[in-house]
Enzyme design. Structure first.
Site, PDB file in Angstrom:
ATOM      1  N   CYS A   1      -2.366   1.153  -7.008  1.00  0.00           N
ATOM      2  CA  CYS A   1      -2.692   2.027  -8.138  1.00  0.00           C
ATOM      3  C   CYS A   1      -2.806   3.478  -7.666  1.00  0.00           C
ATOM      4  CB  CYS A   1      -4.016   1.603  -8.776  1.00  0.00           C
ATOM      5  SG  CYS A   1      -3.811   0.829 -10.385  1.00  0.00           S
TER       6      CYS A   1
ATOM      7  N   ARG B   1      -4.382  -4.040  -4.078  1.00  0.00           N
ATOM      8  CA  ARG B   1      -4.070  -3.723  -5.469  1.00  0.00           C
ATOM      9  C   ARG B   1      -4.509  -2.299  -5.804  1.00  0.00           C
ATOM     10  NH1 ARG B   1      -1.965  -2.317  -8.598  1.00  0.00           N
ATOM     11  NH2 ARG B   1      -1.474  -2.874 -10.748  1.00  0.00           N
TER      12      ARG B   1
ATOM     13  N   CYS C   1      -9.249   5.937 -12.399  1.00  0.00           N
ATOM     14  CA  CYS C   1      -9.127   4.519 -12.762  1.00  0.00           C
ATOM     15  C   CYS C   1      -9.501   4.385 -14.236  1.00  0.00           C
ATOM     16  CB  CYS C   1     -10.076   3.656 -11.942  1.00  0.00           C
ATOM     17  SG  CYS C   1     -10.059   3.945 -10.175  1.00  0.00           S
TER      18      CYS C   1
END
Lengths: 106, 257, 157
Positions: free
Chosen positions: B218, B214, B173
């Site tokens: 990703c 969400r 991330c």
């Protein structure tokens, strides 16, 4: 459960042009989409929208699949007299959902 | 094809830039990265489609459910008062389960243990509606993660996960959202990934969805196996994200591309 | 072989459409070819009557982040009186699976010849708004929209 959101001014002067917005929760399924299993997802859209005020239809719309999910429309009308504006959405199956909003006209 | 190239480009950038936490003064909500048009949809409640979920949540809030025949309102009263700033403090430590719980998990727990109703699955319209309605009561308030020592371990685990490279693209991330938030991935802004507006109305989804949805998106994007909905990993990530975004104002329901 | 090729094309079509953030409009190529052209669609609305340029303002962002919800505003110069008003406004697109987007019916009680809505655009293309006035004349305005590719697409499954 019907989920609609309409905005209409609470008050207006006679002859004033007022802004109106109307939205309804609806996927507007185009009929062109495939599900994870490869099967086509059948079309299901809101086909018709109409706004009635003071005994007359003041605005209407015919939607096609290219209208976004949760269809939104903003338009106007001339304030004539106090009363309700009613909104009506009709889908492919003929199912009707309605909403209304009161306006005080002086 | 295009997105694969974009990811390859991001990968290169990630290789160069060293992941570094964003200084508090530079923290920006995803709203700042959006086009004026998308911002306008969010800013006006009459045009923000997320408000349709708020409305649904409002009616569910008042609707008796389960064997108890009690509604959320039966115990909590007016959400505008009782739920104000609640979303800003979640995830929080849940004494009953002895583990951290996020807002959706807490609502579901209330549903089963207090209302004696069937649980609400993650991403169900009902749970999204209630979460959006409760989240909306904190709109404008700063994210204020609780300084509860019982959360420290999970929050640290969240930070570790945030910085762990994963998937076939081998990106964390942090590779994008700490090190490359000023960049673009294809036509899209990378952004700082602050959870300011969840549940959000995402134009790509054409519906409201959760922060976990969400994050799963990703993870699929970097070709990793996404964590399960409601998993301890996701709660840990949510805890870290809340701390990372502390002080930013909540916008629920936000609109995102 | 045939089957495999079809599958391949179908999959590619899906990925491309997904790349545009619009799985919604993915469809087999054969059906895409069946749609009327922009001109044919406009002719269908006007009954072949001439369409003049002017009076109509089509306002749409030149570049959009996601084709699933593109804000469109159409404004027509008109006094909106009983004798002189906008009767209908139609929106058509060039490259979606279907040319039609929406047809709006107005009248003197609408007050203004103006409306906004949100539409889907499968890819970068031309949009046209055609207004039918109460005197039977047609006016139009068109605009080009660039739809940028979404970087991250989400699995439908």
């Amino acid at each position: 459960m019907s989920r609609t959101l309409v905005s209409v001014p609470k008050t207006a002067k006679v002859g004033e042009v007022i802004d109106i917005r109307a939205m309804i929760a609806h996927p507007m399924e185009t009929g062109y989409r495939m599900g994870p299993n490869g099967q086509a997802i059948p079309r299901k859209i809101i086909r018709h929208f109409a706004c009635e005020y003071d005994g007359e239809e003041v605005f209407s719309a015919e939607f096609h699949p290219a209208v976004s999910a949760n269809p939104f429309v903003a338009f106007s009308t001339v304030a004539t007299k106090s009363g309700a504006l009613t909104f009506r959405w009709t889908d492919d199956d003929g199912k009707v959902e309605t909403a209304s909003a009161e306006i005080a006209v002086s | 094809m295009a997105f694969r190239l974009a990811f390859a480009a991001a990968l290169l950038c990630a290789g160069i830039a060293v992941a570094q936490e964003i200084p508090p003064g530079e923290r920006r909500s995803g709203t700042d990265f959006m086009s004026a048009e998308t911002r306008a949809i969010q800013a006006d409640d009459g045009s923000n489609p997320g408000m349709l979920w708020v409305l649904q949540g409002e009616s569910l809030w008042k609707e008796p459910a389960g064997a108890s025949r009690r509604s959320c309102a039966s115990c909590h009263g007016e959400a505008a008062t009782s739920m104000r700033d609640v979303a800003a403090r979640y995830p929080a430590f849940d004494t009953a389960s002895g583990a951290p719980v996020d807002l959706a998990g807490k609502i579901d727990q209330c549903r089963t243990t207090r209302q004696h109703a069937a649980g609400l699955p993650r991403e169900s319209e009902e749970l999204l509606g209630l979460s959006t309605y409760v989240g909306h009561q904190s709109r404008g308030l700063p994210i204020a993660p609780p300084d509860d020592p019982r959360l420290h371990a999970a929050r640290a685990e969240g930070k570790r996960l945030f910085e762990t490279r994963m998937g076939q693209l081998d990106l964390s991330c942090s590779s994008c959202h700490d090190a490359n938030w000023r960049g673009r991935l294809g036509g899209s802004a990378v952004t700082q990934a602050h959870p300011t507006g969840y549940p959000i109305y995402r134009l790509e989804w054409q519906a409201v969805g959760s922060l976990q949805r969400r994050m799963r998106g990703c993870m699929v994007g970097v070709r990793a196996e996404p964590f399960a909905y409601g998993s301890a990993e996701f709660i840990a990530l949510e805890l870290y994200l809340a701390e990372r975004a502390a002080g930013l104002a909540l916008e629920t329901p936000a609109v995102r591309p | 072989m045939n089957v495999r090729e079809t599958g391949l094309i179908g999959r590619r079509g899906l990925i491309l459409a997904g790349g545009a953030g619009l799985l919604v409009l993915a469809l087999p190529p054969a059906r895409a070819l069946a749609r009327p052209s922009l001109q044919e669609a406009v002719n269908g609305f006007t009954g072949g009557k001439p369409v003049e340029t002017g009076k109509v303002k089509l306002d749409v962002p030149p570049l959009v982040e996601n084709g699933n919800a593109v804000g469109v505003t159409v404004a027509v110069e008109s006094p909106m009186t009983a004798g002189d008003h906008v009767r209908r406004i139609a929106l058509f697109n060039e490259k979606n699976p279907q040319a039609d987007v929406a047809v709006f019916t107005l009248g003197p009680r609408t007050g203004r010849g103006r409306l906004s809505t949100r539409i889907r655009l499968a890819t970068s293309q031309t949009l046209i708004a055609v207004a039918e006035l109460s005197d039977g004349s047609y006016w139009s305005s068109s605009a080009n929209v660039i739809v940028t590719l979404a970087a991250c697409i989400e699995d439908l499954s």
